[in-house]
Write a protein that holds these residues in place. Structure first.
Motif, PDB file in Angstrom:
ATOM      1  N   THR A  50       1.057  -1.183  -0.055  1.00 10.18           N
ATOM      2  CA  THR A  50      -0.053   0.048  -0.136  1.00 10.18           C
ATOM      3  C   THR A  50       0.800   1.248   0.069  1.00 10.18           C
ATOM      4  O   THR A  50       1.798   1.392   0.751  1.00 10.18           O
ATOM      5  N   CYS A  51       0.621   2.221  -0.589  1.00 13.47           N
ATOM      6  CA  CYS A  51       1.311   3.366  -1.033  1.00 13.47           C
ATOM      7  C   CYS A  51       1.605   3.965   0.578  1.00 13.47           C
ATOM      8  O   CYS A  51       0.861   4.281   1.216  1.00 13.47           O
ATOM      9  N   GLY A  52       2.925   4.480   0.721  1.00 11.64           N
ATOM     10  CA  GLY A  52       3.185   5.158   2.010  1.00 11.64           C
ATOM     11  C   GLY A  52       3.378   6.748   2.085  1.00 11.64           C
ATOM     12  O   GLY A  52       4.027   7.293   3.054  1.00 11.64           O
ATOM     13  N   SER A  72      -2.823   9.908   2.243  1.00 10.64           N
ATOM     14  CA  SER A  72      -3.921   9.130   3.124  1.00 10.64           C
ATOM     15  C   SER A  72      -4.844   8.468   2.181  1.00 10.64           C
ATOM     16  O   SER A  72      -5.859   7.677   2.593  1.00 10.64           O
ATOM     17  N   THR A  73      -4.788   8.568   0.674  1.00 12.90           N
ATOM     18  CA  THR A  73      -5.758   8.238  -0.017  1.00 12.90           C
ATOM     19  C   THR A  73      -5.652   6.406   0.204  1.00 12.90           C
ATOM     20  O   THR A  73      -6.862   5.977   0.086  1.00 12.90           O
ATOM     21  N   GLY A  74      -4.663   5.898   0.380  1.00 13.07           N
ATOM     22  CA  GLY A  74      -4.608   4.386   0.503  1.00 13.07           C
ATOM     23  C   GLY A  74      -4.504   3.544  -0.754  1.00 13.07           C
ATOM     24  O   GLY A  74      -5.254   2.635  -0.532  1.00 13.07           O
ATOM     25  N   CYS A  75      -3.838   4.099  -1.875  1.00  7.05           N
ATOM     26  CA  CYS A  75      -3.714   3.315  -3.034  1.00  7.05           C
ATOM     27  C   CYS A  75      -3.194   1.832  -2.804  1.00  7.05           C
ATOM     28  O   CYS A  75      -1.885   2.058  -2.260  1.00  7.05           O
ATOM     29  N   SER A  76      -3.789   1.000  -3.339  1.00 10.83           N
ATOM     30  CA  SER A  76      -2.911  -0.479  -3.388  1.00 10.83           C
ATOM     31  C   SER A  76      -1.754  -0.456  -4.435  1.00 10.83           C
ATOM     32  O   SER A  76      -2.307  -0.056  -5.765  1.00 10.83           O
ATOM     33  N   LYS A 114      -4.999   3.169 -10.717  1.00 11.41           N
ATOM     34  CA  LYS A 114      -4.172   4.549 -10.666  1.00 11.41           C
ATOM     35  C   LYS A 114      -3.252   4.608  -9.539  1.00 11.41           C
ATOM     36  O   LYS A 114      -3.452   3.979  -8.663  1.00 11.41           O
ATOM     37  N   LEU A 115      -2.353   5.410 -10.026  1.00 13.54           N
ATOM     38  CA  LEU A 115      -1.091   5.989  -9.001  1.00 13.54           C
ATOM     39  C   LEU A 115      -0.831   7.411  -9.656  1.00 13.54           C
ATOM     40  O   LEU A 115      -0.820   7.676 -10.392  1.00 13.54           O
ATOM     41  N   CYS A 116      -0.510   8.438  -8.292  1.00 16.77           N
ATOM     42  CA  CYS A 116      -0.169   9.573  -8.770  1.00 16.77           C
ATOM     43  C   CYS A 116       1.443   9.612  -8.989  1.00 16.77           C
ATOM     44  O   CYS A 116       1.941   8.423  -8.769  1.00 16.77           O
ATOM     45  N   LEU A 117       2.048  10.609  -9.234  1.00 19.09           N
ATOM     46  CA  LEU A 117       3.163  10.645  -9.636  1.00 19.09           C
ATOM     47  C   LEU A 117       4.158   9.992  -8.467  1.00 19.09           C
ATOM     48  O   LEU A 117       5.068   9.562  -8.711  1.00 19.09           O
ATOM     49  N   LYS A 118       3.527  10.537  -7.218  1.00 22.11           N
ATOM     50  CA  LYS A 118       4.466   9.892  -6.258  1.00 22.11           C
ATOM     51  C   LYS A 118       4.587   8.440  -6.118  1.00 22.11           C
ATOM     52  O   LYS A 118       5.848   7.673  -5.657  1.00 22.11           O
ATOM     53  N   GLY A 119       3.356   7.681  -6.235  1.00 16.65           N
ATOM     54  CA  GLY A 119       3.307   6.388  -6.295  1.00 16.65           C
ATOM     55  C   GLY A 119       3.945   5.749  -7.405  1.00 16.65           C
ATOM     56  O   GLY A 119       4.475   4.657  -7.311  1.00 16.65           O
ATOM     57  N   ILE A 120       4.014   6.098  -8.589  1.00 19.63           N
ATOM     58  CA  ILE A 120       4.570   5.736  -9.634  1.00 19.63           C
ATOM     59  C   ILE A 120       6.110   5.419  -9.686  1.00 19.63           C
ATOM     60  O   ILE A 120       6.631   4.416 -10.025  1.00 19.63           O
TER      61      ILE A 120
HETATM   62  S1  SF4 Z   1      -0.241   6.851  -5.041  1.00 15.92           S
HETATM   63 FE1  SF4 Z   1      -0.580   9.234  -4.850  1.00 15.92          FE
HETATM   64  S2  SF4 Z   1      -2.713   9.454  -4.269  1.00 15.92           S
HETATM   65 FE2  SF4 Z   1      -2.060   7.115  -4.226  1.00 15.92          FE
HETATM   66  S3  SF4 Z   1      -1.777   6.978  -2.020  1.00 15.92           S
HETATM   67 FE3  SF4 Z   1       0.072   7.308  -2.907  1.00 15.92          FE
HETATM   68  S4  SF4 Z   1       0.739   9.560  -2.880  1.00 15.92           S
HETATM   69 FE4  SF4 Z   1      -1.693   9.236  -2.506  1.00 15.92          FE
END
Ligand code: SF4
Length: 726
Positions: free
Chosen positions: A25-27, A30-34, A60-66
C-alpha cells in the motif's frame, strides 16, 4: 485518429525485467492506493504499478506512487546507529546494543532525576499501525511519560477534536463511494488534485457519470478551485463565519431537516440562537463572500437530496480549526447529511497512516479510541497488558506543539523523535533550533540520516522504510490495508517495531508486558482489543486484507467487507446517542496584514512533494518538477514593489526571513502570497503558528509578511540552490 494523425504510435513500455510483483500500500498520502512493486531477477525493486482490482485506486497511482520503488535506493539512508556526546561533535558509528543501551539509560536517568514526564516522545503518521500500538504500549505502560504525541497534531488534530465534539468519537463517517451518490459537494481548504490526486480522480469519475455542483472554498485559486462550479475566495481564517451564515440561511428559509435534528441531535436551541446573529450581510463583511453567493450556496446545499463536505488543512491549520470541523458537522446535521450515501462530513487526512495513529497509538489516550479520562478504559487496557491501572495518568498530557515550549521552559529534558522532522515542519524555525539545542538528550529514529532534526541528536537510530517491513495503514475512509515486506532494509537499518521492542526489553517495566515480535502478532492484539467497539477489526486478517485490497472498519467477525459508512442508524457515540449541535461564536485572533507586514502568507503542498521532502526531495523524477523554494505572487502586487517574474524576493515576518524564487500568477489575490511548505529554512522561518484551543494545531496558514526585491540576485541564486541541496 489523434489530431489528424492516421497512425497512432504504439505506446512502448520499457521492459524493466520484472520477475515478480509484490502487493503493498502506498506510503505517502492518506488516499491508501494499493500498489505492486516489481522485482527483477536480482530482487531489485524496479517498478511500481497500481492494483486494478483495488476499489480505492482502480489501477491508478499519482506521480509519487509511480516512482515509489525508487525510495529503496535514495541517498542518505541511515545504515548504522550513530552516537555522539553533544550536537556540536561529529557522529561516530556504533552498534545497535550500544545505541539502545544509551537510549534506555538516558530515559532512566532523565526520569529518575526530573520525573517521569521530563522525557517526551514525538512520533508520526508514517509508521505501521502495529508499530504505533507497540510504541503506545511502551510509552504508556513501560516508560510512563504523559508527554507523548505525534506530528498529526500539525495536520489532523482539529479534525479529531471536531469529530469528537460533534459525534462523541473520532472517525470519518463517510467514504469515497459518497462521490457516486452525492448531489452537491462543498470543499473547504482542500486542494484535492494536488494533495490527494487519486481521490480527486474518483471524484472526476463520479462527475462523468452524473453532474453535480462542486463548490470550493479557498482563498487561493487552487487547481481544485479552477474546476469548481463556484469558487468562494474566502478571507483567511474566517470559514467559521461562512459556515454559521450558511446555517443561518438554511434555518431562516426552513430548508433544514427538522425531523433529523429532533431525532438525532441535541443543543439545537442554543445553536439556532447563535447563528441568528450571522446573517449574510454581516458575515460577508468578515469572510469576504458576498451575501447573494452565501444565499445561493446555502440553498444549493440544503436542497440537494444528498450533500457532502470535504475538508483538509485549510480548515484544520487554523486557530479555529476544531470549530471549523464542528461547524461543518453542524451544517451536515441540520441538513440530515450524515450516514447516508452521498451525505457526509469527510475530513481527508494527510499522512498514509494518520488514521492508524488516531486509532491505536495511545497518543491522546489509550488504544482503540479509549481515553485516559475513562476509568473503565484504563482498567481494560491495564488488564489486557497485565499491569496496574494506577500507572496510567488520568488525563492526557501535552500535545506536540506544547512539548516544544515545555522543553524551552526546562520542564522536559529528553526527547525521542520518530519519523518526523520538527526542524522543518514546526513554526518559527529559529525558536525550534534553540529549543532542540537545550535538550540533555535527543534520540532521532528515522529512515534518513540527513533529516534536519538529526542535527541536534545524541543518538541516531536507522529505521526501515515503508515496504522494507510489514504492517497496516488505515486510509481516509477507514480502510485498513496491508503493507507487505517487499525488500529488506539496507545494511543495519531495522523496522520500527523491532526498535520499540528492543527499548522495552531494556527497561524494568518492559518485562511485565508481552511485546509480540511480529507485526501479525501485534495485529492479533488489535483484533482482540477492538472486538465489539466502533473500530472493530475482529473480522480482519492479513490474508483477507490483501485479498480484498483493504477492509473498512467496523469489520466484525464473520463480516467479509466492512462498513463503508458510520452513523447510518443516526446513533452517535454520546451517551444519549445524539450528535451535538454546537454554538460557535467567531473570535478573530489571527495575526493579520498591517502597514508593516502587508501580505497574508498562505502555505500548502505541491503534488510532487510530501511533507519536508525527506523522501521526495531525493527522487529525481519528483524533485525536478519542484526543486526550489518559490512563492506565488500576484503580478499587480509585484509590480508595485518592483519585483519581477523569476527573480528572487525576501520575505520578513516578526519571526524571521526567507528567500524565494518569485512566480507571478493570478492564483493569489494582491494581498496574499503562497509558498509550498516542504522546504527547510523557508516558510516556517516566517510562520507564527498560533494554536487552536481544542486541538493545539498551529495556524500555519494565517500570518503576515513584508516582501522586498533582492538586490544581489547572484547571491540569492546561490542561497536558493543551497536550500534545495540533497
Ligand atoms: S499513489 Fe498518490 S494518491 Fe495514491 S496514496 Fe500514494 S501519494 Fe496518495
Amino acid at each position: 485518429m489523434l489530431f489528424g494523425r492516421r497512425k497512432k504510435n504504439p505506446i512502448k513500455i520499457a521492459d524493466k525485467g520484472v520477475k515478480e510483483w509484490k502487493y503493498t500500500t502506498c506510503g505517502y498520502c492518506s488516499t491508501g492506493c494499493s500498489i505492486e512493486v516489481g522485482l527483477d531477477g536480482n530482487g531489485k525493486a524496479v517498478a511500481s504499478r497500481g492494483v486494478a482490482s483495488a476499489d480505492v485506486n482502480r489501477g491508478k497511482l499519482c506521480l509519487k506512487g509511480i516512482f515509489e520503488h525508487e525510495l529503496f535506493y535514495t541517498a542518505n539512508r541511515g545504515h548504522v546507529p550513530l552516537m555522539r556526546d553533544n550536537s556540536a561533535a561529529e557522529f561516530e558509528q556504533t552498534s545497535w546494543d550500544k545505541a539502545l543501551d544509551k537510549t534506555a539509560s538516558e530515559i532512566k536517568r532523565i526520569q529518575g532525576t526530573y520525573g517521569r514526564d521530563a522525557f517526551a516522545i514525538v512520533s508520526t503518521g508514517q509508521i505501521m499501525t502495529e508499530e504505533f500500538y507497540t510504541l503506545g504500549k511502551l510509552a504508556r505502560g513501560v516508560i510512563g511519560t504523559n508527554n507523548y504525541d505525534g506530528n498529526t497534531t500539525l495536520c489532523m488534530s482539529s479534525a479529531v477534536s471536531g469529530y469528537k465534539r460533534s459525534f462523541g468519537s473520532d472517525g470519518p463517517p463517510g467514504c469515497y463511494d459518497d462521490f457516486d451518490h452525492t448531489e452537491c459537494l462543498l470543499a473547504f481548504g482542500s486542494n484535492l488534485p494536488e494533495q490527494h490526486p487519486v481521490i480527486f480522480w474518483r471524484l472526476r469519475e463520479a462527475l462523468e457519470k452524473k453532474k453535480f455542483p462542486i463548490i470550493v472554498v479557498d482563498p487561493r485559486v487552487t487547481m481544485f478551485a479552477q474546476m469548481a462550479d463556484i469558487h468562494l475566495p474566502i478571507t483567511p481564517g474566517t470559514d467559521l463565519v461562512l459556515l454559521n451564515a450558511l446555517a443561518h440561511v438554511i434555518l431562516e428559509e426552513g430548508l433544514e431537516d427538522r425531523g433529523y435534528i429532533n431525532a438525532h441531535t441535541s443543543g439545537a436551541a442554543e445553536f439556532e440562537k447563535l447563528v441568528e446573529e450571522y446573517n449574510p450581510v454581516m458575515a460577508s463583511k468578515i469572510c469576504g463572500i458576498d451575501e447573494d453567493t452565501i444565499h445561493k450556496v446555502a440553498r444549493m446545499y440544503a436542497s440537494a437530496g444528498a450533500a457532502m463536505t470535504i475538508c483538509t488543512m485549510g480548515i484544520n491549520q487554523s486557530t479555529h480549526g476544531s470549530d471549523g470541523v464542528v461547524a461543518i458537522n453542524n451544517l451536515n446535521l441540520i441538513t440530515g447529511n450524515i450516514g447516508k450515501p452521498g451525505g457526509t462530513s469527510l475530513s481527508i487526512t494527510g499522512q498514509c497512516n494518520a488514521m492508524g495513529t488516531r486509532e491505536w497509538s495511545s497518543c491522546s489516550g489509550l488504544p482503540g479510541y479509549r481515553t485516559l479520562e475513562n476509568e473503565q478504559d484504563r482498567e481494560d487496557i491495564a488488564g489486557f497488558w497485565g499491569i496496574e491501572s494506577e500507572f496510567f495518568p488520568k488525563k492526557r498530557g501535552l500535545f506536540m506543539t506544547d512539548i516544544f515550549p515545555a522543553i524551552e521552559a526546562g520542564d522536559i529534558k529528553g526527547l525521542w523523535v520518530i519519523a518526523t522532522n520538527p526542524m522543518t515542519s514546526m513554526s518559527d524555525t529559529a525558536r525550534i533550533r534553540k529549543i532542540l539545542g537545550k535538550l540533555e538528550f535527543l534520540v532521532v529514529q528515522d529512515a534518513y540520516e540527513d533529516v534536519e532534526t538529526n542535527q541536534y541528536s545524541h543518538v541516531y537510530l536507522p529505521a526501515a522504510l515503508w515496504a522494507e517491513k510489514e504492517g497496516c495503514f488505515t486510509n481516509t475512509e477507514r480502510r485498513v490495508n496491508l503493507i507487505s515486506n517487499v525488500i529488506s532494509p539496507p545494511a543495519e537499518a531495522k523496522p520500527d517495531l523491532w526498535i520499540f521492542n528492543q527499548v522495552a526489553s531494556r527497561l524494568e517495566r518492559g518485562k511485565l508486558i508481552n511485546f509480540p515480535e511480529t507485526a501479525e502478532g501485534v495485529f492479533d492484539e488489535l483484533r482482540q482489543l477492538s472486538k465489539g467497539r466502533m473500530l472493530d477489526y475482529s473480522g480482519m486478517t492479513y490474508e483477507k486484507l490483501e485479498k480484498e485490497r483493504g477492509l473498512q472498519w467496523p469489520c466484525t467477525e464473520g463480516d467479509d467487507v466492512g462498513a463503508p459508512r458510520l452513523y447510518t442508524d443516526g446513533k452517535f457515540q454520546y451517551e444519549d446517542g445524539k450528535a451535538k449541535l454546537i454554538a460557535l461564536p467567531f473570535i478573530d485572533n489571527n495575526e493579520r496584514p498591517d502597514e508593516e507586514y502587508p501580505f497574508w502568507l498562505n502555505s500548502g503542498r505541491v503534488v510532487e512533494h510530501f511533507h519536508t521532502r525527506t523522501r521526495t526531495g531525493k527522487i529525481g523524477n519528483l524533485n525536478k518538477f519542484s526543486p526550489t523554494p518559490y512563492m506565488e505572487m500576484n503580478p499587480d502586487a509585484a509590480k508595485a514593489l518592483g519585483i519581477e517574474h523569476e527573480s528572487y524576493a525576501r520575505l520578513t515576518s516578526r519571526r524571521g526571513d526567507a528567500l524565494v524564487l518569485v512566480q507571478l500568477t493570478q492564483r493569489v489575490p494582491p494581498d496574499m502570497v503562497f509558498i509550498p511548505f516542504h522546504f527547510h529554512e523557508c516558510v516556517n522561518r516566517l510562520t507564527l503558528g498560533l494554536l487552536d484551543p481544542y486541538s493545539r494545531q498551529p495556524a500555519y496558514k494565517q500570518c503576515s509578511v513584508a516582501i522586498e526585491a533582492v538586490a544581489d540576485e547572484q547571491d540569492a541564486a546561490l542561497r536558493n540552490v543551497a536550500a534545495r541541496a540533497y
